[in-house]
Design a protein around this motif. Sequence first.
Motif, mmCIF file in Angstrom:
data_model
loop_
_atom_site.group_PDB
_atom_site.id
_atom_site.type_symbol
_atom_site.label_atom_id
_atom_site.label_comp_id
_atom_site.label_asym_id
_atom_site.label_seq_id
_atom_site.Cartn_x
_atom_site.Cartn_y
_atom_site.Cartn_z
ATOM 1 N N LEU A 70 1.044 -1.148 0.312
ATOM 2 C CA LEU A 70 -0.033 -0.007 0.002
ATOM 3 C C LEU A 70 0.906 1.365 -0.071
ATOM 4 O O LEU A 70 0.127 2.415 -0.229
ATOM 5 N N LEU B 79 3.972 7.793 14.813
ATOM 6 C CA LEU B 79 2.744 7.148 14.027
ATOM 7 C C LEU B 79 3.221 5.884 13.262
ATOM 8 O O LEU B 79 4.533 5.949 12.727
ATOM 9 N N ALA B 80 2.552 5.013 12.838
ATOM 10 C CA ALA B 80 2.966 3.879 12.228
ATOM 11 C C ALA B 80 2.801 3.903 10.812
ATOM 12 O O ALA B 80 2.183 5.057 10.465
ATOM 13 N N ASP C 159 0.924 2.592 8.507
ATOM 14 C CA ASP C 159 -0.496 2.724 7.876
ATOM 15 C C ASP C 159 -0.995 4.032 8.183
ATOM 16 O O ASP C 159 -1.693 4.768 7.070
ATOM 17 N N ALA C 160 -0.808 4.876 9.076
ATOM 18 C CA ALA C 160 -1.462 6.161 9.401
ATOM 19 C C ALA C 160 -0.752 6.998 8.397
ATOM 20 O O ALA C 160 -1.328 8.040 7.867
ATOM 21 N N ILE D 105 0.689 6.475 5.554
ATOM 22 C CA ILE D 105 0.200 6.187 4.191
ATOM 23 C C ILE D 105 -1.060 6.960 4.075
ATOM 24 O O ILE D 105 -1.226 7.642 2.927
ATOM 25 N N GLY D 106 -2.037 6.529 4.827
ATOM 26 C CA GLY D 106 -3.204 7.187 4.736
ATOM 27 C C GLY D 106 -3.387 8.970 4.476
ATOM 28 O O GLY D 106 -3.889 9.536 3.947
ATOM 29 N N ALA E 108 -5.444 1.963 10.304
ATOM 30 C CA ALA E 108 -5.743 3.290 9.454
ATOM 31 C C ALA E 108 -6.243 2.998 8.295
ATOM 32 O O ALA E 108 -7.259 3.806 7.778
ATOM 33 N N LEU E 109 -5.717 2.081 7.706
ATOM 34 C CA LEU E 109 -5.858 1.734 6.011
ATOM 35 C C LEU E 109 -7.219 1.118 6.065
ATOM 36 O O LEU E 109 -7.830 1.191 4.968
ATOM 37 N N ILE F 119 -10.701 10.193 3.769
ATOM 38 C CA ILE F 119 -9.399 9.322 4.598
ATOM 39 C C ILE F 119 -8.816 10.571 5.165
ATOM 40 O O ILE F 119 -8.222 10.112 6.458
ATOM 41 N N ILE G 26 -7.832 10.295 9.435
ATOM 42 C CA ILE G 26 -6.529 9.780 9.747
ATOM 43 C C ILE G 26 -5.888 11.006 10.215
ATOM 44 O O ILE G 26 -5.235 11.069 11.183
ATOM 45 N N ARG H 53 8.819 8.128 19.495
ATOM 46 C CA ARG H 53 8.192 6.850 19.974
ATOM 47 C C ARG H 53 8.700 6.940 21.545
ATOM 48 O O ARG H 53 9.864 7.524 21.737
#
Lengths: 401, 309
Positions: A44, A101-102, A104-105, A107-108, B36-37, B223, B227, B301
């Motif tokens: 993705l 943030l990971a 996936d976040a 990417i979105g 999130a996706l 989206i 997000i 982190r």
Amino acid sequence: MTELWQALTLQAGYNASLVALGAGLLGLSAGAAGSFMVLRKRALVSDAMAHSTLPGVGIAFLIMVSFGGEGRNLAGLLIGSAVTATLGLYLVDWISRRTRLAEDAAIGAVLSVFFGFGVVLLTVIQTMSAGRQAGLESFLLGSTAGMLFSDAVTIAGGGAIALAVIWLLRRPMTLVAFDAGFAQASGVNVRQTDLAMMALVMGVTVIGLKFVGLILIVALLIIPAVTARFWTNRAEALLWIAAGVGGASGYIGAAVSASAPDLPTGPIIVLIAAAIFVFSMFFAPLRGVLYAVIRHQRFQERVHLRQGLLAMARSEPIHDKMTLRLLLRAGYIRADGVATKAGAAQAAKAARDERRWTTARQVHHDSAQTGRYDGLTPIESVFTPDEIALFDEHLAGAPRS
Amino acid sequence: MSAEFVQLSLTPILIGTLAAIACALPGNFLILRKQALIGDAISHVVLPGIVVAFLLTGTIAAVPMLIGAGAAAVVAVLLIEAIKRLGRIDPGAAMGVVFTALFAGGVLLLEQSDTSGVHLDVEHALMGSLESLIWLDATGWSSLTDPTALAHLPPELARIAVVAAAVIVLTWLFWRPLELTTFDEGFARTIGLPVTAIGFGLVVVAAVAAVAAFDAVGSIIVIAMFICPPAAARLMTDRLTVQVWWSVAFASLSAILGYILAGYGPLWIGLNDAVSAAGMVATVSGVILMLAALFGPRRSRVGEGKGGA
């Protein structure tokens, strides 16, 4: 129907043929490039990249118009899209490495914000006098209508270059995609190979904008690779099967889309790829659902048959319906449940082999071989005749010294 | 000015803000669950859901649309699960297969069917048209107490208000279970919470929020609403409650500032026409996220230095 046949056999005119061939070439390189991304589990990321091309298209158009140019020059628009796609990719990487943030976040966020900004630019362009006929919306869902000869050549050339790069780099890329740690240990520069992979996907995305559009190009990267996964367990084979699926989808999709009105090119190509995917999921011999069911059933039958024969050898009553049916079908018992001659012989053999295995585990030293006992593997396929003869001597109680 | 504001800008701003909040609330949990996706996938499959609902009922009334989109989201989630299990494929790729294929199907259906009579076309579906949701009957602030004018509010406002209220109430009601299943699924399971059902419910709520927001901002920019505000909020605090409040604030700020910049910004720099409000809302939310990523107090982190590693 005849129009479709004409388009498929390249008889629907010079331009349509060129478009179909170009889409096929694009599908080939997208399928191959995408399989690296899917194996690397970064499928993705390419979606974020694809959506990030939109502001680039808009900015390139604005720049070309402000320098008095035509604004619709395809090569210029594609260069612009590559620039913002690179920026989007860099931001995904930066956000997921530098903040909590990971990926996936990241990417979105990149995907939607770049797309949103691109939409803003599109509305700016629409209100300009030069922009009314720009047709930049065709980059969203792809369109081959009104494609110029030079556009088709640009795309076909890009597709051919991408294919050549894939061919040259297939070894290091397959290694890295399959097992990055091993690749590193064998001296492949993982970081550089990853970058090359990304550049390749970027190239495919950019040249695919015109055909498939930026919203759906990710499908042409992912679906062929996932489809190929059902057919093979080998990375190199996966690459070429994915390329084949992608190429077929692109070629057939462009032809179908050209054969009738209201058939947008991008969605049609994606739906054809999806149809091949669904077919593979059910019918592929290696991992398809149908074959998995058949394999499971065969295994079940072998276990039941074996248990039935052992029970017969011990003269125990059999109650299980499936076992009785299988024994009857194999001709080992009569309809009234009495063993036939063949059945008695098979039962005796099953019981003898079971005793041979027990002995084998006691006297044979190679546990790799005795460990293959699973109640189903015939003993003849594991040990040589003289080894089996030795077990029989042990069974008879008079081992050779 | 004020009459014009009420007529042209008040309802879009309200709709945009409510849509942003309705999406940001479930977005908080989706981000923390590393889903999130799923928001991405849902917002794509809302389109086929809406088109199928339209083809079946022939209207674009709210209820069939919501049911259609919710059903499409559930179908998509089930398909993703099935493909993941049957093909032993990683979730990202399975998701990519499902949502692109369904979206392509939705676009094709939309192009093939005759939707000229209703407000449903591909471009609107992709980008939204916040600025078209105006309140023509308003004559000024006094219209807010005028029942005849109020009767002609755009129906989208009532729809998004109901959905936003429902999302808020559901978030409040299920706060504890949501919190527990998000942070410690194993513990939640041992104390007997229906973890799978809660996860599924979250996805359905997100889908309903997505379809209600779809009117305003289109399927891609939704989206950003899912997000960006929660992601920015996540960089501000370590506490879930505080994070949710931040996300609501960021969502509202994006919607209001985005709309104003889109409507009036071009005039300030000498251009004549407004730009896409939905696109601008997404852009503003992205700028907020960028600022939070650069300066947010909790941006790195745990275990890394304040400046990041």
